[in-house]
Design a protein around this motif. Structure first.
Motif, PDB file in Angstrom:
ATOM      1  N   UNK A 273      -5.671   5.327  13.890  1.00 47.29           N
ATOM      2  CA  UNK A 273      -4.380   5.953  14.186  1.00 47.29           C
ATOM      3  C   UNK A 273      -3.274   5.441  13.268  1.00 47.29           C
ATOM      4  N   UNK A 274      -3.403   4.209  12.827  1.00 44.21           N
ATOM      5  CA  UNK A 274      -2.312   3.529  12.122  1.00 44.21           C
ATOM      6  C   UNK A 274      -2.010   4.163  10.762  1.00 44.21           C
ATOM      7  N   UNK A 275      -3.016   4.253   9.890  1.00 43.14           N
ATOM      8  CA  UNK A 275      -2.773   4.732   8.532  1.00 43.14           C
ATOM      9  C   UNK A 275      -2.409   6.218   8.463  1.00 43.14           C
ATOM     10  N   UNK A 276      -3.040   7.116   9.238  1.00 46.60           N
ATOM     11  CA  UNK A 276      -2.571   8.509   9.224  1.00 46.60           C
ATOM     12  C   UNK A 276      -1.127   8.646   9.699  1.00 46.60           C
TER      13      UNK A 276
ATOM     14  N   UNK B  72       0.827  -1.207   0.000  1.00 44.30           N
ATOM     15  CA  UNK B  72       0.000   0.000   0.000  1.00 44.30           C
ATOM     16  C   UNK B  72       0.862   1.258   0.000  1.00 44.30           C
ATOM     17  N   UNK B  73       1.931   1.228   0.781  1.00 41.54           N
ATOM     18  CA  UNK B  73       2.822   2.396   0.825  1.00 41.54           C
ATOM     19  C   UNK B  73       3.463   2.633  -0.539  1.00 41.54           C
ATOM     20  N   UNK B  74       3.924   1.558  -1.179  1.00 44.49           N
ATOM     21  CA  UNK B  74       4.530   1.693  -2.504  1.00 44.49           C
ATOM     22  C   UNK B  74       3.507   2.150  -3.534  1.00 44.49           C
TER      23      UNK B  74
ATOM     24  N   UNK C 203      -5.105   9.486   0.186  1.00 43.33           N
ATOM     25  CA  UNK C 203      -4.588   8.145   0.468  1.00 43.33           C
ATOM     26  C   UNK C 203      -5.400   7.483   1.577  1.00 43.33           C
ATOM     27  N   UNK C 204      -5.759   8.247   2.603  1.00 43.90           N
ATOM     28  CA  UNK C 204      -6.580   7.707   3.685  1.00 43.90           C
ATOM     29  C   UNK C 204      -7.985   7.385   3.199  1.00 43.90           C
ATOM     30  N   UNK C 205      -8.556   8.269   2.379  1.00 46.03           N
ATOM     31  CA  UNK C 205      -9.915   8.055   1.881  1.00 46.03           C
ATOM     32  C   UNK C 205      -9.991   6.780   1.052  1.00 46.03           C
ATOM     33  N   UNK C 206      -9.018   6.568   0.177  1.00 44.05           N
ATOM     34  CA  UNK C 206      -9.025   5.366  -0.662  1.00 44.05           C
ATOM     35  C   UNK C 206      -8.858   4.102   0.171  1.00 44.05           C
ATOM     36  N   UNK C 207      -7.993   4.146   1.174  1.00 44.19           N
ATOM     37  CA  UNK C 207      -7.765   2.967   2.010  1.00 44.19           C
ATOM     38  C   UNK C 207      -9.002   2.650   2.851  1.00 44.19           C
ATOM     39  N   UNK C 208      -9.608   3.674   3.463  1.00 46.52           N
ATOM     40  CA  UNK C 208     -10.798   3.441   4.273  1.00 46.52           C
ATOM     41  C   UNK C 208     -11.957   2.945   3.416  1.00 46.52           C
ATOM     42  N   UNK C 209     -12.071   3.462   2.198  1.00 53.01           N
ATOM     43  CA  UNK C 209     -13.136   3.011   1.303  1.00 53.01           C
ATOM     44  C   UNK C 209     -12.940   1.548   0.932  1.00 53.01           C
ATOM     45  N   UNK C 210     -11.708   1.191   0.576  1.00 46.49           N
ATOM     46  CA  UNK C 210     -11.428  -0.199   0.190  1.00 46.49           C
ATOM     47  C   UNK C 210     -11.618  -1.157   1.354  1.00 46.49           C
ATOM     48  N   UNK C 211     -11.223  -0.748   2.564  1.00 47.77           N
ATOM     49  CA  UNK C 211     -11.339  -1.641   3.721  1.00 47.77           C
ATOM     50  C   UNK C 211     -12.761  -1.706   4.263  1.00 47.77           C
TER      51      UNK C 211
END
Length: 274
Positions: free
Chosen positions: A209-212, A124-126, A139-147
């Motif tokens: 807290x983790x992804x931010x 995900x970072x890459x 980046x946070x919005x896309x990750x939260x949407x996918x999860x």
């Protein structure tokens, strides 16, 4: 079987005791935010001697809390909106259309419930680095949407399948298209499920807290959980400021739950009573 008067009284007493236990930490947090550091250490469980909002004023001066608050609201609200829209459409397709790949597609979403997204933090970072989204709220919005989509699809698909097919057939006789059946007929009937999806995903995005911590480095782009870390000093911590920040950060979650609590409870208890 009807409950006796004594049994009902006991159930009410237990319910009130549970409510007091649940509300006590919130009351303690609010009262601590109105105290000074000295008062907190001298009498941590007592009410504040004087009512003053100086701690909240000091908080807005000590850290860019307005930026933290806006970032959390923007990320959480947009993530929940995207999750709700995409999950509802996917769930409608999976529950109302039967093709050879439907079962496999549904299983694909279920896999998302089995595999923790944090296991893929390096890819995900890459990926975010290649997309140029590092140090960006998107980046946070896309990750939260996918999860958030897998569990949302799982919840909404179950609700769509409980709706009688006759409603859809009657709407089609009246000339409704697939989208009109989805938007005008079925979607209003699954409001409890939508409220459940909104609350679950909003709390997850708001408290994360983790992804931010991984994807956001700029101070003005941090969300509340990460931004509040600046209040922890190496040798001393201003606990009154910390409790004030926690109180303000809890307000949006409380408001969202109060607005959707009735629908949320109906969603949790749906199918429990015939």
């Amino acid at each position: 079987m009807k409950m006796t008067v004594g049994g009902r009284a006991v159930s009410y007493v237990l319910a009130y005791l549970f409510a007091l236990l649940a509300l006590y930490p919130i009351v303690l947090m609010i009262s601590s935010s109105l105290k000074t550091n000295r008062e907190i250490f001298a009498s941590p469980l007592s009410l504040p001697k004087t009512f003053s909002l100086d701690t909240y004023k000091k908080l807005w001066e000590a850290v860019p809390f307005a930026d933290f608050l806006w970032n959390s609201v923007f990320v959480s609200a947009l993530s929940v909106l995207l999750i709700t829209v995409f999950s509802a459409m996917a769930a409608f397709y999976l529950s109302r259309f039967s093709f050879t790949w439907t079962a496999g597609l549904y299983f694909f979403f279920i896999i998302g419930l089995m595999i923790p997204i944090k296991l893929g933090i390096v890819p995900l970072f890459l990926l975010m680095k290649n997309l140029g989204l590092l140090n960006s709220l998107w980046s946070l919005i896309l990750i939260y949407t996918a999860s958030g989509i897998p569990i949302s699809v799982f919840i909404l698909t179950g609700f769509f399948r409980t709706l009688p097919i006759e409603l859809e057939e009657a709407a089609r006789i009246d000339g409704c298209s697939h989208f009109q059946v989805f938007w005008r007929i079925l979607l209003p009937l699954i409001r409890p499920a939508l409220a459940t999806v909104v609350i679950i995903n909003f709390i997850h995005a708001w408290n994360d807290f983790f992804f931010p911590l991984i994807f956001i480095q700029e101070e003005s782009l941090k969300t509340i959980p990460v931004g509040m870390m600046v209040l922890f000093g190496e040798y001393e911590t201003d606990w009154s400021l910390l409790f004030a920040g926690l109180t303000l950060s809890a307000l949006p979650m409380i408001i969202v739950f109060l607005l959707a609590s009735r629908q949320f409870m109906e969603g949790l208890t749906a199918g429990a009573v015939k």
